[in-house]
Design a protein around this motif. Sequence first.
Motif, short mmCIF file in Angstrom:
data_model
loop_
_atom_site.label_atom_id
_atom_site.label_comp_id
_atom_site.label_asym_id
_atom_site.label_seq_id
_atom_site.Cartn_x
_atom_site.Cartn_y
_atom_site.Cartn_z
N VAL A 35 0.84 -1.20 0.00
CA VAL A 35 0.00 0.00 0.00
C VAL A 35 0.88 1.25 0.00
O VAL A 35 0.63 2.20 -0.75
CB VAL A 35 -0.97 0.00 1.20
N GLU A 38 2.37 1.96 -3.36
CA GLU A 38 1.40 2.56 -4.27
C GLU A 38 1.21 4.05 -3.96
O GLU A 38 1.09 4.88 -4.87
CB GLU A 38 0.06 1.84 -4.17
N ARG A 42 1.94 7.44 -6.40
CA ARG A 42 1.03 8.57 -6.62
C ARG A 42 1.74 9.90 -6.45
O ARG A 42 1.38 10.89 -7.09
CB ARG A 42 -0.13 8.49 -5.62
N ARG A 138 -8.01 7.11 -2.18
CA ARG A 138 -8.44 6.23 -3.27
C ARG A 138 -7.33 5.23 -3.61
O ARG A 138 -7.58 4.04 -3.83
CB ARG A 138 -8.77 7.04 -4.52
N VAL A 139 -6.10 5.75 -3.66
CA VAL A 139 -4.97 4.88 -3.98
C VAL A 139 -4.75 3.84 -2.89
O VAL A 139 -4.47 2.67 -3.18
CB VAL A 139 -3.70 5.72 -4.21
N SER A 141 -7.04 2.57 -0.79
CA SER A 141 -8.11 1.57 -0.88
C SER A 141 -7.96 0.72 -2.14
O SER A 141 -8.17 -0.50 -2.11
CB SER A 141 -9.47 2.27 -0.90
N GLY A 142 -7.58 1.38 -3.23
CA GLY A 142 -7.37 0.65 -4.47
C GLY A 142 -6.24 -0.35 -4.35
O GLY A 142 -6.27 -1.44 -4.94
N ALA A 143 -5.21 -0.01 -3.56
CA ALA A 143 -4.09 -0.93 -3.35
C ALA A 143 -4.55 -2.20 -2.64
O ALA A 143 -4.13 -3.31 -2.99
CB ALA A 143 -2.99 -0.24 -2.55
N LYS A 146 -6.29 -4.21 -5.12
CA LYS A 146 -5.33 -4.85 -6.03
C LYS A 146 -4.81 -6.17 -5.44
O LYS A 146 -4.60 -7.14 -6.17
CB LYS A 146 -4.16 -3.91 -6.30
N GLU A 317 -5.61 3.59 -11.87
CA GLU A 317 -5.45 2.18 -11.51
C GLU A 317 -6.28 1.84 -10.27
O GLU A 317 -6.94 0.80 -10.20
CB GLU A 317 -3.98 1.87 -11.22
N ALA A 318 -6.22 2.74 -9.28
CA ALA A 318 -6.95 2.51 -8.03
C ALA A 318 -8.45 2.45 -8.26
O ALA A 318 -9.15 1.58 -7.73
CB ALA A 318 -6.61 3.61 -7.03
#
Length: 357
Positions: A35, A38, A42, A138-139, A141-143, A146, A317-318
């Motif tokens: 995380v 990522e 960003r 967002r990044v 949570s997106g991580a 992923k 991506e996220a």
Amino acid sequence: MSGIRFISGGESHGKILSCILEGLPAGLKVSSDFVNSELKRRQGGYGRGGRMKIESDEIIFASGIRFGETLGSPITLLIKNRDWENWQKKMSAEGEIFGEKVTNARPGHADLTGAAKYSRDDVRDILERSSARETAMRVASGAVCKIFLKECGIKISSQVLNEDEIKNKIDEAKEKGDTVGGIFEVKICGSPAGLGSHIQWDKKIDAKFAAAFMSIQAVKAVEIGDGWENAKKFGSEVHDEIFIDENKKIFRKTNRAGGIEGGMTNGEEIVIRAAMKPIPTLMKPLQTVDIATKKLTTASKERSDTCAIWAAAVVGEAMAALVTADAIVDKFGGDALCDTLKNLKNYRERLEKNFGL
């Protein structure tokens, strides 16, 4: 309600950024190192500004994870804003000068409309939340999503299109006190056919991707596959013909649809592109109106980037991960990861056996 739910809170220079991510099954091993890597991505990219030299984002898992595994309960993620401490120190040293009202709204930003909508006489009440600093959550949570998608055999990547050309424009813009936008592309590989649905407008997965990407600050256009180019061609030049090999496996030689047909994934690689306008904070500000005096003035200057397209690609991506994870959980369910993966495996086997997909 099944699927993934995500909500964030916090302001650009507030004490902390936060979000709650709900819907992931129990038993997923989550690495804070991934995380954080990522989050670092960003903050990178050509043309980034001074804020990135201050912040070094590190994730804090406050709930939903124990001994490195998800519990099935909501995951609370936190990131401390280091610049908040700088604000407090400066305000203490200089009185309230750093907290003075901002009334000269920036063209192209949420400042003016937001102040009018929420009846604020200080556009900082708007710009603090509308800032792209919010995308750190967002990044994060997106991580986590992923990590879940990797278990499902799905990988997400991105690239900035025309990088060399954009870098040259960034150098030129820096000298002029101007800003630059760009186009980024996100690819999702390994998604099974059948995510999303043709049944209702709000179940179409291309609509969900479009909404997710359009929600990214400064993004003004989104296409899936060869969207804009396809609009200029004949149908015979656009639609991806379907073939079958000697092993009865269905395949396509082209992917102009970008992996989505009829609101559903078709098993091909999903390709999404987004166009980001130049950031509205210019070092040589544009003309605007002071909302307090109603007189012409120049826009306010905030610490900002010349270009943030590489960061936007990571955010893309996220958002792709959040939408895809939501579709996986919605379709395959499972309160425990082992159940989700079993359901997904059975589904993939059925598609291959009965349809060659």
